[in-house]
Design an enzyme around this catalytic site. Structure first.
Site, short mmCIF file in Angstrom:
data_model
loop_
_atom_site.label_atom_id
_atom_site.label_comp_id
_atom_site.label_asym_id
_atom_site.label_seq_id
_atom_site.Cartn_x
_atom_site.Cartn_y
_atom_site.Cartn_z
N VAL A 59 0.84 -1.19 0.00
CA VAL A 59 0.00 0.00 0.00
C VAL A 59 0.88 1.24 0.00
O VAL A 59 1.89 1.29 0.70
CB VAL A 59 -0.89 0.01 1.27
CG1 VAL A 59 -1.72 1.27 1.33
CG2 VAL A 59 -1.76 -1.22 1.33
N CYS A 60 0.47 2.25 -0.77
CA CYS A 60 1.09 3.57 -0.71
C CYS A 60 -0.03 4.60 -0.75
O CYS A 60 -1.18 4.28 -0.46
CB CYS A 60 2.11 3.78 -1.84
SG CYS A 60 1.38 3.86 -3.48
N ARG A 61 0.27 5.81 -1.12
CA ARG A 61 -0.76 6.86 -1.13
C ARG A 61 -1.78 6.64 -2.24
O ARG A 61 -2.97 6.65 -2.02
CB ARG A 61 -0.10 8.23 -1.26
CG ARG A 61 -1.10 9.36 -1.19
CD ARG A 61 -0.44 10.73 -1.31
NE ARG A 61 -1.44 11.75 -1.48
CZ ARG A 61 -2.04 12.03 -2.64
NH1 ARG A 61 -1.72 11.36 -3.73
NH2 ARG A 61 -2.96 12.96 -2.72
#
Length: 98
Positions: A59-61
């Site tokens: 997960v990232c932004r």
């Protein structure tokens, strides 16, 4: 590189590893409960913190960094997916974050 939806990530987070590769400043805005936070630039030196026997949801932004990390993890022998839309989509869907 496999992408999964917010609903799939929420369903799988109890058994899979959630790896949050955002920077500290971004994580301060909220994280998926139970996620492991390793900023993308530290992953090489902290890879041993991941369990190779369990799938990883990266997960990232917004989904761009996580896609690159998931691809690298798959090449390194892990089973990794990226979550489409990242934390922006997760928080927009109203799924729990802390």
């Amino acid at each position: 590189m496999p992408e999964i939806t917010i609903a799939e990530a929420d369903e799988r987070r109890a058994q899979d590893q959630i790896l949050d590769v955002r920077e500290d400043v971004e994580v301060a805005e909220g994280m998926i409960p139970g996620a492991l936070h390793i900023p993308m630039d530290q992953l090489g030196s902290r890879l041993q913190e991941l369990d190779r026997s369990r799938p990883v949801i990266v997960v990232c932004r917004s989904g761009n960094r996580s896609a690159r990390v998931a691809e690298a993890l798959n090449q390194a022998g892990y089973t990794a997916d990226t979550m489409t839309g990242g934390m922006v989509a997760w928080q927009g869907a109203g799924v729990p974050a802390h």
